[in-house]
Motif scaffolding. Structure first.
Motif, PDB file in Angstrom:
ATOM      1  N   THR A  92      11.104   1.098   5.526  1.00 42.40           N
ATOM      2  CA  THR A  92      10.012   1.298   6.479  1.00 42.40           C
ATOM      3  C   THR A  92      10.131   2.606   7.241  1.00 42.40           C
ATOM      4  OG1 THR A  92       9.777  -1.089   6.694  1.00 42.40           O
ATOM      5  CG2 THR A  92       8.794   0.242   8.425  1.00 42.40           C
ATOM      6  N   ASP A  93      11.300   2.920   7.768  1.00 43.79           N
ATOM      7  CA  ASP A  93      11.465   4.162   8.525  1.00 43.79           C
ATOM      8  C   ASP A  93      11.188   5.382   7.658  1.00 43.79           C
ATOM      9  OD1 ASP A  93      12.106   2.732  10.767  1.00 43.79           O
ATOM     10  OD2 ASP A  93      14.264   3.096  10.651  1.00 43.79           O
ATOM     11  N   ARG A  94      11.534   5.286   6.391  1.00 46.59           N
ATOM     12  CA  ARG A  94      11.300   6.409   5.474  1.00 46.59           C
ATOM     13  C   ARG A  94       9.804   6.607   5.273  1.00 46.59           C
ATOM     14  NH1 ARG A  94      13.384   7.890  -0.091  1.00 46.59           N
ATOM     15  NH2 ARG A  94      12.742  10.060  -0.179  1.00 46.59           N
ATOM     16  N   PHE A  95       9.041   5.512   5.132  1.00 40.33           N
ATOM     17  CA  PHE A  95       7.594   5.646   4.994  1.00 40.33           C
ATOM     18  C   PHE A  95       6.986   6.260   6.247  1.00 40.33           C
ATOM     19  CE2 PHE A  95       7.479   3.007   1.194  1.00 40.33           C
ATOM     20  CZ  PHE A  95       6.449   3.630   0.498  1.00 40.33           C
ATOM     21  N   ASP A  96       7.489   5.869   7.401  1.00 39.08           N
ATOM     22  CA  ASP A  96       6.999   6.442   8.652  1.00 39.08           C
ATOM     23  C   ASP A  96       7.275   7.945   8.676  1.00 39.08           C
ATOM     24  OD1 ASP A  96       5.827   6.271  11.270  1.00 39.08           O
ATOM     25  OD2 ASP A  96       7.855   6.463  12.088  1.00 39.08           O
ATOM     26  N   TYR A 111       8.509  -6.637  -0.892  1.00 38.77           N
ATOM     27  CA  TYR A 111       7.359  -6.033  -1.566  1.00 38.77           C
ATOM     28  C   TYR A 111       6.077  -6.158  -0.752  1.00 38.77           C
ATOM     29  CZ  TYR A 111      10.332  -5.048  -5.449  1.00 38.77           C
ATOM     30  OH  TYR A 111      11.335  -4.534  -6.215  1.00 38.77           O
ATOM     31  N   ASN A 112       5.939  -7.188   0.050  1.00 45.29           N
ATOM     32  CA  ASN A 112       4.789  -7.264   0.956  1.00 45.29           C
ATOM     33  C   ASN A 112       4.848  -6.104   1.946  1.00 45.29           C
ATOM     34  OD1 ASN A 112       3.289  -9.597   0.132  1.00 45.29           O
ATOM     35  ND2 ASN A 112       4.959 -10.849   0.915  1.00 45.29           N
ATOM     36  N   GLU A 146       3.122  -0.714   3.661  1.00 41.77           N
ATOM     37  CA  GLU A 146       3.430   0.689   3.959  1.00 41.77           C
ATOM     38  C   GLU A 146       2.567   1.628   3.120  1.00 41.77           C
ATOM     39  OE1 GLU A 146       5.149   1.995   6.343  1.00 41.77           O
ATOM     40  OE2 GLU A 146       6.032   0.137   7.068  1.00 41.77           O
ATOM     41  N   LEU A 147       2.396   1.306   1.838  1.00 38.55           N
ATOM     42  CA  LEU A 147       1.536   2.133   0.978  1.00 38.55           C
ATOM     43  C   LEU A 147       0.096   2.115   1.473  1.00 38.55           C
ATOM     44  CD1 LEU A 147       2.911   1.252  -2.563  1.00 38.55           C
ATOM     45  CD2 LEU A 147       2.996   3.492  -1.439  1.00 38.55           C
ATOM     46  N   GLN A 156      -0.926   1.551   4.580  1.00 41.38           N
ATOM     47  CA  GLN A 156      -0.995   2.315   5.826  1.00 41.38           C
ATOM     48  C   GLN A 156      -0.964   3.816   5.547  1.00 41.38           C
ATOM     49  OE1 GLN A 156       1.765   1.115   8.925  1.00 41.38           O
ATOM     50  NE2 GLN A 156       1.654  -1.002   8.237  1.00 41.38           N
ATOM     51  N   LEU A 157      -0.116   4.226   4.615  1.00 40.54           N
ATOM     52  CA  LEU A 157      -0.031   5.631   4.233  1.00 40.54           C
ATOM     53  C   LEU A 157      -1.381   6.096   3.703  1.00 40.54           C
ATOM     54  CD1 LEU A 157       1.633   8.213   3.732  1.00 40.54           C
ATOM     55  CD2 LEU A 157       2.342   7.210   1.548  1.00 40.54           C
ATOM     56  N   ASN A 158      -1.959   5.306   2.816  1.00 41.46           N
ATOM     57  CA  ASN A 158      -3.255   5.626   2.227  1.00 41.46           C
ATOM     58  C   ASN A 158      -4.332   5.724   3.309  1.00 41.46           C
ATOM     59  OD1 ASN A 158      -3.889   6.163  -0.494  1.00 41.46           O
ATOM     60  ND2 ASN A 158      -5.227   4.383  -0.539  1.00 41.46           N
ATOM     61  N   SER A 159      -4.360   4.769   4.223  1.00 43.90           N
ATOM     62  CA  SER A 159      -5.359   4.756   5.292  1.00 43.90           C
ATOM     63  C   SER A 159      -5.225   5.966   6.213  1.00 43.90           C
ATOM     64  CB  SER A 159      -5.242   3.476   6.120  1.00 43.90           C
ATOM     65  OG  SER A 159      -5.567   2.360   5.344  1.00 43.90           O
ATOM     66  N   ALA A 160      -4.002   6.292   6.592  1.00 43.66           N
ATOM     67  CA  ALA A 160      -3.775   7.431   7.480  1.00 43.66           C
ATOM     68  C   ALA A 160      -4.249   8.727   6.822  1.00 43.66           C
ATOM     69  CB  ALA A 160      -2.297   7.532   7.845  1.00 43.66           C
ATOM     70  N   LEU A 161      -3.930   8.895   5.565  1.00 42.58           N
ATOM     71  CA  LEU A 161      -4.336  10.114   4.861  1.00 42.58           C
ATOM     72  C   LEU A 161      -5.853  10.166   4.707  1.00 42.58           C
ATOM     73  CD1 LEU A 161      -1.530  10.309   2.169  1.00 42.58           C
ATOM     74  CD2 LEU A 161      -1.727  11.617   4.280  1.00 42.58           C
ATOM     75  N   SER A 162      -6.448   9.040   4.411  1.00 45.55           N
ATOM     76  CA  SER A 162      -7.900   8.963   4.265  1.00 45.55           C
ATOM     77  C   SER A 162      -8.607   9.348   5.556  1.00 45.55           C
ATOM     78  CB  SER A 162      -8.300   7.550   3.834  1.00 45.55           C
ATOM     79  OG  SER A 162      -9.686   7.442   3.686  1.00 45.55           O
ATOM     80  N   LEU A 163      -8.082   8.902   6.684  1.00 47.75           N
ATOM     81  CA  LEU A 163      -8.670   9.250   7.980  1.00 47.75           C
ATOM     82  C   LEU A 163      -8.584  10.751   8.269  1.00 47.75           C
ATOM     83  CD1 LEU A 163      -7.485   6.255  10.167  1.00 47.75           C
ATOM     84  CD2 LEU A 163      -9.851   6.821   9.555  1.00 47.75           C
ATOM     85  N   MET A 164      -7.614  11.419   7.653  1.00 46.20           N
ATOM     86  CA  MET A 164      -7.479  12.875   7.790  1.00 46.20           C
ATOM     87  C   MET A 164      -8.310  13.615   6.740  1.00 46.20           C
ATOM     88  SD  MET A 164      -5.452  14.057  10.247  1.00 46.20           S
ATOM     89  CE  MET A 164      -4.902  15.633   9.640  1.00 46.20           C
ATOM     90  N   GLY A 165      -9.007  12.849   5.891  1.00 50.14           N
ATOM     91  CA  GLY A 165      -9.815  13.470   4.852  1.00 50.14           C
ATOM     92  C   GLY A 165      -9.020  13.859   3.623  1.00 50.14           C
TER      93      GLY A 165
END
Length: 154
Positions: A47-51, A87-88, A93-94, A96-105
């Motif tokens: 988790t910390d690595r994904f953050d 895995y959940n 994490e994937l 959240q990563l996808n959503s954050a990037l999407s919000l940045m365009g």
């Protein structure tokens, strides 16, 4: 050198190595495809690595506004690196990563997932909407094809 000085020197060295590991754990590499960066992921996933990955990519995108696509290459993640992972949590994490990037365009693209990882995600019934390619090369070929179809800018 007395023990207090030695301890202080070791603490300083530890801080240096932690910073070095953090910097090396999430390299960002400009791609040959315009407006695209590569983020190779190798080693243990937690988790910390994904953050850290999310934060570093978002900061990069803020400073480099021309960036439109991010390719995350998981080829370097082995079965041992994810064997003990929830895995959940990983799917979350994937997402959240996808959503954050999407919000940045930014368009997030994922390549090189380990078959064990894929099997466990599917087996757990986890739904994650990701753009995925088998290889880094496959993703680059797709992006190059898309770039060829774009009209020339004025």
């Amino acid at each position: 050198m007395d023990s207090e000085q030695e301890l202080a020197a070791l603490k300083k060295r530890l801080v240096y190595y932690e910073k070095l590991i953090k910097n090396m754990s999430t390299p960002i590499i400009p791609s040959i495809v315009p407006k695209t960066i590569l983020v190779p992921i190798a080693g243990f996933i937690f988790t910390d690595r994904f953050d850290m990955i999310r934060t570093k990519v978002l900061k990069y995108a803020e400073k480099n506004r021309e960036t439109e696509r991010v390719i995350f290459d998981f080829t370097g993640v082995t079965t041992d690196d994810i064997a003990d992972f929830d895995y959940n949590g990983l799917a979350s994490e994937l997402s959240q990563l996808n959503s954050a990037l999407s919000l940045m365009g930014l368009r997030a693209i994922y390549v090189g997932f380990n078959p064990l990882f894929v099997r466990e995600i599917v087996h757990a019934g986890i739904q994650v909407e990701l753009e995925v390619y088998t290889t880094f090369r496959g993703a680059l070929e797709q992006l190059l094809t898309e770039n060829e179809k774009l009209p020339a800018k004025l």
